[in-house]
Write an enzyme that holds these catalytic residues in place. Structure first.
Site, PDB file in Angstrom:
ATOM      1  N   CYS A  19      23.413 -49.186  36.491  1.00  0.00           N
ATOM      2  CA  CYS A  19      23.025 -49.322  35.134  1.00  0.00           C
ATOM      3  C   CYS A  19      22.506 -50.779  34.756  1.00  0.00           C
ATOM      4  O   CYS A  19      22.065 -51.048  33.739  1.00  0.00           O
ATOM      5  CB  CYS A  19      24.276 -49.026  34.158  1.00  0.00           C
ATOM      6  SG  CYS A  19      24.957 -47.462  34.510  1.00  0.00           S
ATOM      7  N   HIS A  35      23.728 -51.851  27.110  1.00  0.00           N
ATOM      8  CA  HIS A  35      23.711 -50.628  27.842  1.00  0.00           C
ATOM      9  C   HIS A  35      24.573 -49.594  27.003  1.00  0.00           C
ATOM     10  O   HIS A  35      25.321 -49.793  26.524  1.00  0.00           O
ATOM     11  CB  HIS A  35      24.274 -50.766  29.393  1.00  0.00           C
ATOM     12  CG  HIS A  35      24.421 -49.495  30.058  1.00  0.00           C
ATOM     13  ND1 HIS A  35      23.386 -48.627  30.306  1.00  0.00           N
ATOM     14  CD2 HIS A  35      25.509 -49.234  30.689  1.00  0.00           C
ATOM     15  CE1 HIS A  35      23.926 -47.671  30.867  1.00  0.00           C
ATOM     16  NE2 HIS A  35      25.101 -47.689  31.123  1.00  0.00           N
ATOM     17  N   ASN A  95      24.289 -41.489  28.743  1.00  0.00           N
ATOM     18  CA  ASN A  95      23.964 -42.861  29.549  1.00  0.00           C
ATOM     19  C   ASN A  95      22.797 -42.389  30.531  1.00  0.00           C
ATOM     20  O   ASN A  95      23.206 -41.673  31.538  1.00  0.00           O
ATOM     21  CB  ASN A  95      25.359 -43.142  30.293  1.00  0.00           C
ATOM     22  CG  ASN A  95      25.570 -44.252  31.057  1.00  0.00           C
ATOM     23  OD1 ASN A  95      24.299 -44.739  31.480  1.00  0.00           O
ATOM     24  ND2 ASN A  95      26.604 -44.491  31.782  1.00  0.00           N
TER      25      ASN A  95
HETATM   26  N1  ACO Z   1      36.489 -32.848  27.352  1.00  0.00           N
HETATM   27  C1  ACO Z   1      37.657 -32.977  26.936  1.00  0.00           C
HETATM   28  N2  ACO Z   1      38.694 -33.740  27.452  1.00  0.00           N
HETATM   29  C2  ACO Z   1      38.134 -34.636  28.174  1.00  0.00           C
HETATM   30  C3  ACO Z   1      37.004 -34.796  28.798  1.00  0.00           C
HETATM   31  C4  ACO Z   1      35.842 -34.071  28.183  1.00  0.00           C
HETATM   32  N3  ACO Z   1      34.637 -34.120  28.471  1.00  0.00           N
HETATM   33  N4  ACO Z   1      37.014 -35.837  29.780  1.00  0.00           N
HETATM   34  C5  ACO Z   1      38.225 -36.211  29.918  1.00  0.00           C
HETATM   35  N5  ACO Z   1      38.953 -35.460  28.980  1.00  0.00           N
HETATM   36  C6  ACO Z   1      40.495 -35.693  28.941  1.00  0.00           C
HETATM   37  C7  ACO Z   1      41.134 -36.114  30.181  1.00  0.00           C
HETATM   38  O1  ACO Z   1      41.465 -34.989  31.031  1.00  0.00           O
HETATM   39  C8  ACO Z   1      42.384 -36.794  29.602  1.00  0.00           C
HETATM   40  O2  ACO Z   1      43.568 -36.010  29.360  1.00  0.00           O
HETATM   41  P1  ACO Z   1      44.928 -36.318  29.615  1.00  0.00           P
HETATM   42  O3  ACO Z   1      45.334 -37.164  28.700  1.00  0.00           O
HETATM   43  O4  ACO Z   1      45.630 -34.698  29.286  1.00  0.00           O
HETATM   44  O5  ACO Z   1      45.166 -36.752  31.011  1.00  0.00           O
HETATM   45  C9  ACO Z   1      41.839 -37.511  28.351  1.00  0.00           C
HETATM   46  O6  ACO Z   1      40.871 -36.641  27.974  1.00  0.00           O
HETATM   47  C10 ACO Z   1      41.618 -38.858  28.178  1.00  0.00           C
HETATM   48  O7  ACO Z   1      40.808 -39.190  29.224  1.00  0.00           O
HETATM   49  P2  ACO Z   1      40.240 -40.680  29.519  1.00  0.00           P
HETATM   50  O8  ACO Z   1      39.444 -40.614  30.759  1.00  0.00           O
HETATM   51  O9  ACO Z   1      41.677 -41.679  29.386  1.00  0.00           O
HETATM   52  O10 ACO Z   1      39.193 -41.007  28.432  1.00  0.00           O
HETATM   53  P3  ACO Z   1      38.720 -42.192  27.802  1.00  0.00           P
HETATM   54  O11 ACO Z   1      38.945 -42.493  26.547  1.00  0.00           O
HETATM   55  O12 ACO Z   1      38.823 -43.097  28.551  1.00  0.00           O
HETATM   56  O13 ACO Z   1      37.074 -41.727  27.960  1.00  0.00           O
HETATM   57  C11 ACO Z   1      35.224 -42.116  29.113  1.00  0.00           C
HETATM   58  C12 ACO Z   1      36.462 -41.385  28.955  1.00  0.00           C
HETATM   59  C13 ACO Z   1      34.164 -41.762  28.169  1.00  0.00           C
HETATM   60  C14 ACO Z   1      34.508 -41.878  30.651  1.00  0.00           C
HETATM   61  C15 ACO Z   1      35.288 -43.653  29.083  1.00  0.00           C
HETATM   62  O14 ACO Z   1      36.356 -43.942  29.848  1.00  0.00           O
HETATM   63  C16 ACO Z   1      34.165 -44.382  29.425  1.00  0.00           C
HETATM   64  O15 ACO Z   1      33.225 -44.321  28.877  1.00  0.00           O
HETATM   65  N6  ACO Z   1      34.314 -45.381  30.483  1.00  0.00           N
HETATM   66  C17 ACO Z   1      33.142 -46.286  30.900  1.00  0.00           C
HETATM   67  C18 ACO Z   1      31.985 -45.562  31.604  1.00  0.00           C
HETATM   68  C19 ACO Z   1      31.131 -46.658  31.956  1.00  0.00           C
HETATM   69  O16 ACO Z   1      30.863 -47.578  31.161  1.00  0.00           O
HETATM   70  N7  ACO Z   1      30.373 -46.602  33.095  1.00  0.00           N
HETATM   71  C20 ACO Z   1      29.712 -47.591  33.524  1.00  0.00           C
HETATM   72  C21 ACO Z   1      28.327 -47.115  33.667  1.00  0.00           C
HETATM   73  S1  ACO Z   1      27.916 -45.838  34.806  1.00  0.00           S
HETATM   74  C22 ACO Z   1      27.211 -46.229  36.127  1.00  0.00           C
HETATM   75  O17 ACO Z   1      26.995 -47.264  36.523  1.00  0.00           O
HETATM   76  C23 ACO Z   1      26.491 -45.061  36.828  1.00  0.00           C
END
Ligand code: ACO
Length: 327
Positions: free
Chosen positions: A113, A254, A284
């Site tokens: 990214c 980003h 993203n």
């Molecule tokens: N729909 C419904 N529920 C979901 C989904 C979905 N699409 N995805 C995950 N959940 C559930 C999980 O299973 C979990 O359930 P549980 O509590 O029963 O286990 C719950 O939601 C919470 O999951 P988390 O992973 O803790 O959710 P979080 O609030 O962290 O959000 C996310 C996830 C959106 C991925 C976030 O962590 C994020 O944006 N992270 C950073 C991503 C990033 O910046 N990446 C860098 C760039 S990418 C690159 O370089 C290619």
């Protein structure tokens, strides 16, 4: 001293829109979850036959046209990406040929990214040291081809697209004022695609069975590191350049997650009205997110000549960085 000034921007995204409602039919998710956790409403996804190098070429043609720089006057083409047409040759070489940039050197920059910002950082060095006068920097991605469409934790996040800028050497006060890039490979497993490289090449028949050539992400762990890393590197850059957060006219982080964008803006004390967001429409798009946003801002008059524009990104590597420019 030479400065690298943006003299043209361009962007290209696929026509096909994939909405949260469409994703509800693919995996167990909801528009409500995706919207509140990420800020994403829809993303653009390539159709069969659409090529990454074509998206990059389209964005580049627009940027060149706006800059009035001829392809044959480009000295260097840098494409920031982790989803090039092929493992090799570099997509930048395909773009070089498509554009007819006969004298340009060409290379891809693999910084996920942050690929576009790494490209700006390198291009700035070439221009400052008189090794180049006109540099095309592209950031693009077709991550939809590497998404596991059964994994709800990643498939809702990514979109496809490309953005480009033409940088030109100038003697004035406008252009890139400073940039800082960082890395920490200790967190390489936070976001990675384990298959398709030389460890587990694509010709290994068990690859797909083991779901190796797909994006794997520890989202929650990544989230925590991302906010602090982007805020810290941006503060360091502002201090180094002698500017305060109040002086920033536009902040383009980003577009990975609206909650990350808001948290970084708050940490840096940048007024919400100066923080640009388009994640709702594109998701993203990795290396493409900042150049697509820059192009929108330039076209819509959100950036005016003389404005201080601050960019920051974070991604797989882990890598992160920040760039400050005067438009
Ligand atoms: N729909 C419904 N529920 C979901 C989904 C979905 N699409 N995805 C995950 N959940 C559930 C999980 O299973 C979990 O359930 P549980 O509590 O029963 O286990 C719950 O939601 C919470 O999951 P988390 O992973 O803790 O959710 P979080 O609030 O962290 O959000 C996310 C996830 C959106 C991925 C976030 O962590 C994020 O944006 N992270 C950073 C991503 C990033 O910046 N990446 C860098 C760039 S990418 C690159 O370089 C290619």
């Amino acid at each position: 001293m030479n400065r690298a000034r943006v003299v043209g921007t361009g962007a290209a995204v696929p026509k096909k829109v994939l909405s949260n409602a469409d994703l509800e039919k693919l995996v167990e998710t909801s528009d409500e979850w995706i919207t509140t956790r990420t800020g994403i409403k829809e993303r653009r996804i390539v159709s069969e036959g659409e090529k990454f190098s074509d998206l990059c070429t389209k964005a580049s043609e627009i940027a060149l046209k706006r800059s009035h720089v001829k392809p044959e006057d480009l000295d260097m083409i840098l494409v920031g990406t982790i989803s090039s047409d092929m493992l090799f040759p570099a997509t930048s070489c395909l773009v070089q040929h498509n554009l007819g940039a006969t004298k340009a050197a060409a290379s891809d920059v693999s910084a996920a990214c942050v690929g576009f910002l790494y490209g700006l950082h390198l291009a700035d060095g070439l221009i400052q040291s008189n090794k180049a006068e006109n540099v095309l920097v592209v950031g693009g991605e077709i991550l939809s081809r590497f998404v596991d469409w059964t994994d709800r934790s990643t498939c809702v996040l990514f979109g496809d697209g490309a953005g480009a800028v033409v940088l030109q050497a100038t003697k004035g006060d406008h252009g890139i004022l400073g940039s800082r890039m960082k890395s920490n490979g200790a967190y390489a497993d936070f976001i990675c695609m384990p298959g398709g490289g030389s460890n587990r090449p694509a010709n290994d028949p068990t690859q797909v069975e083991e779901k190796l050539p797909y994006i794997k992400m520890k989202g929650n762990e990544t989230f925590k590191v991302a906010v602090k890393a982007m805020a810290d590197v941006t503060s360091e850059l502002l201090n180094e350049q002698g500017f305060t957060h109040e002086q920033i006219d536009l902040f383009i982080p980003h577009q990975a997650n609206e909650r990350i964008i808001n948290a970084v803006g708050e940490k840096l004390k940048i007024a919400p009205s100066k923080v640009y967001k388009n994640i709702e429409r594109y998701g993203n798009t990795s290396a493409a997110s900042i150049p697509i946003a820059l192009d929108e801002c330039a076209r819509e008059g959100r950036i005016r000549v003389g404005n201080l524009v601050l960019l920051t990104a974070f991604g797989a590597g882990l890598v992160w960085g920040s760039v400050l420019l005067r438009w």
